[in-house]
Write a protein that holds these residues in place. Structure first.
Motif, mmCIF file in Angstrom:
data_model
loop_
_atom_site.group_PDB
_atom_site.id
_atom_site.type_symbol
_atom_site.label_atom_id
_atom_site.label_comp_id
_atom_site.label_asym_id
_atom_site.label_seq_id
_atom_site.Cartn_x
_atom_site.Cartn_y
_atom_site.Cartn_z
ATOM 1 N N GLY A 190 3.855 -6.502 -7.914
ATOM 2 C CA GLY A 190 3.292 -6.201 -6.720
ATOM 3 C C GLY A 190 3.525 -7.314 -5.819
ATOM 4 O O GLY A 190 2.720 -7.274 -4.620
ATOM 5 N N GLY A 233 4.139 -5.822 -2.473
ATOM 6 C CA GLY A 233 3.813 -4.633 -2.147
ATOM 7 C C GLY A 233 4.113 -3.787 -3.204
ATOM 8 O O GLY A 233 5.279 -3.876 -3.681
ATOM 9 N N PHE A 234 3.382 -2.922 -3.751
ATOM 10 C CA PHE A 234 3.840 -2.132 -4.928
ATOM 11 C C PHE A 234 4.606 -0.736 -4.194
ATOM 12 O O PHE A 234 4.085 0.049 -3.265
ATOM 13 C CB PHE A 234 2.426 -1.225 -5.737
ATOM 14 C CG PHE A 234 1.946 -2.391 -6.394
ATOM 15 C CD1 PHE A 234 2.386 -2.408 -7.990
ATOM 16 C CD2 PHE A 234 0.805 -3.043 -6.227
ATOM 17 C CE1 PHE A 234 1.782 -3.432 -8.697
ATOM 18 C CE2 PHE A 234 0.359 -4.075 -7.110
ATOM 19 C CZ PHE A 234 0.676 -4.110 -8.329
ATOM 20 N N THR A 235 5.685 -0.128 -5.088
ATOM 21 C CA THR A 235 6.163 0.980 -4.652
ATOM 22 C C THR A 235 5.438 1.959 -5.903
ATOM 23 O O THR A 235 4.670 1.541 -6.605
ATOM 24 C CB THR A 235 7.564 1.017 -5.079
ATOM 25 O OG1 THR A 235 7.862 1.067 -6.381
ATOM 26 C CG2 THR A 235 8.285 0.050 -4.097
ATOM 27 N N ASP A 236 5.639 3.276 -5.543
ATOM 28 C CA ASP A 236 5.145 4.204 -6.449
ATOM 29 C C ASP A 236 5.579 4.097 -8.089
ATOM 30 O O ASP A 236 4.797 4.161 -8.947
ATOM 31 C CB ASP A 236 5.179 5.548 -5.929
ATOM 32 C CG ASP A 236 4.363 6.241 -4.677
ATOM 33 O OD1 ASP A 236 3.570 5.492 -4.533
ATOM 34 O OD2 ASP A 236 4.905 7.111 -4.348
ATOM 35 N N ALA A 237 6.890 3.559 -8.029
ATOM 36 C CA ALA A 237 7.435 3.396 -9.245
ATOM 37 C C ALA A 237 6.928 2.326 -10.055
ATOM 38 O O ALA A 237 6.518 2.228 -11.323
ATOM 39 C CB ALA A 237 9.001 3.340 -9.246
ATOM 40 N N GLU A 238 6.473 1.311 -9.281
ATOM 41 C CA GLU A 238 5.999 -0.040 -9.816
ATOM 42 C C GLU A 238 4.622 0.203 -10.215
ATOM 43 O O GLU A 238 4.154 -0.181 -11.340
ATOM 44 C CB GLU A 238 6.053 -1.127 -8.784
ATOM 45 C CG GLU A 238 7.375 -1.642 -8.621
ATOM 46 C CD GLU A 238 7.532 -2.740 -7.300
ATOM 47 O OE1 GLU A 238 8.381 -3.252 -7.355
ATOM 48 O OE2 GLU A 238 6.561 -2.468 -6.432
ATOM 49 N N ARG A 239 3.786 1.255 -9.481
ATOM 50 C CA ARG A 239 2.396 1.592 -9.869
ATOM 51 C C ARG A 239 2.630 2.168 -11.281
ATOM 52 O O ARG A 239 1.562 1.923 -12.072
ATOM 53 C CB ARG A 239 1.795 2.333 -8.733
ATOM 54 C CG ARG A 239 1.290 1.417 -7.660
ATOM 55 C CD ARG A 239 0.760 2.516 -6.701
ATOM 56 N NE ARG A 239 0.398 1.820 -5.601
ATOM 57 C CZ ARG A 239 -0.293 2.546 -4.278
ATOM 58 N NH1 ARG A 239 -1.067 3.583 -4.651
ATOM 59 N NH2 ARG A 239 -0.437 1.594 -3.221
ATOM 60 N N ASP A 240 3.471 3.097 -11.228
ATOM 61 C CA ASP A 240 3.724 3.877 -12.694
ATOM 62 C C ASP A 240 3.961 3.065 -13.655
ATOM 63 O O ASP A 240 3.529 3.336 -14.851
ATOM 64 C CB ASP A 240 4.811 4.974 -12.264
ATOM 65 C CG ASP A 240 4.113 6.162 -11.566
ATOM 66 O OD1 ASP A 240 3.142 6.303 -11.156
ATOM 67 O OD2 ASP A 240 5.009 6.685 -10.798
ATOM 68 N N GLN A 241 4.913 2.274 -13.539
ATOM 69 C CA GLN A 241 4.957 1.057 -14.431
ATOM 70 C C GLN A 241 3.953 0.287 -14.910
ATOM 71 O O GLN A 241 3.967 0.122 -16.222
ATOM 72 C CB GLN A 241 6.251 0.332 -13.990
ATOM 73 C CG GLN A 241 6.814 -0.666 -15.098
ATOM 74 C CD GLN A 241 7.875 -1.499 -14.626
ATOM 75 O OE1 GLN A 241 8.609 -1.293 -13.621
ATOM 76 N NE2 GLN A 241 8.424 -2.319 -15.488
#
Length: 158
Positions: free
Chosen positions: A98, A101-109
């Motif tokens: 993060g 800032g988070f991407t959706d893929a990073e949040r999922d990870q």
């Protein structure tokens, strides 16, 4: 004197039926609300500073991955049953991914890593809920509402 006893008995029965109805309603609401809230035990919240953390045990800042002070007394939350090392690993991963800032893929990870740790936890480290909790308490509350409803229906038919 006999009529006074009957009046007191009817009054006691009415109070009992109302108490059972209120208790059943509260048990149903409380049980189903607890069951819903338990789905957030291991969900990482991605929030902005100052946002309400809701039911999430651990929330991190969407801008930089830093843990937010949502816990008791403003402390950063920890995931239930996780060791200090496991909590530190999740926080370090959130900070790393993060940073910009988070991407959706990073949040999922981040969430996938939490789910992997949860799957490896021994049962005694998972949050233990008593037998009469959640949906069981909710169903018992709904069933206990049937008694006052039946009593009231029978009393009004006469």
């Amino acid at each position: 004197m006999r009529s006074l006893g009957k009046v007191l008995l009817v009054l006691l029965a009415v109070l009992g039926v109302l108490g059972l109805a209120f208790g059943g309603l509260m048990a149903a609401l409380w049980g189903f609300a607890d069951q819903y809230a338990s789905h957030y035990d291991y969900k990482v919240g991605f929030k902005h500073p100052g946002d309400d953390c809701g039911n999430n045990e651990l929330s991190v800042d969407v801008a930089d991955g830093e843990p937010l002070g949502c816990g008791f007394g403003g402390s950063a939350g920890e995931l239930p049953g996780f060791s200090d090392e496991q909590n530190a690993e999740v926080v370090a991963l959130a900070r790393e991914l993060g940073a910009g800032g988070f991407t959706d893929a990073e949040r999922d990870q981040v969430q996938r890593r939490v789910d992997q740790i949860v799957a490896s936890l021994p049962p005694e480290r998972l949050p233990q809920h008593p037998w009469l909790w959640g949906w069981r308490l909710g169903v018992l509350g709904l069933l206990s509402l049937m008694v006052p409803i039946t009593v009231i229906r029978k009393a009004t038919r006469r």
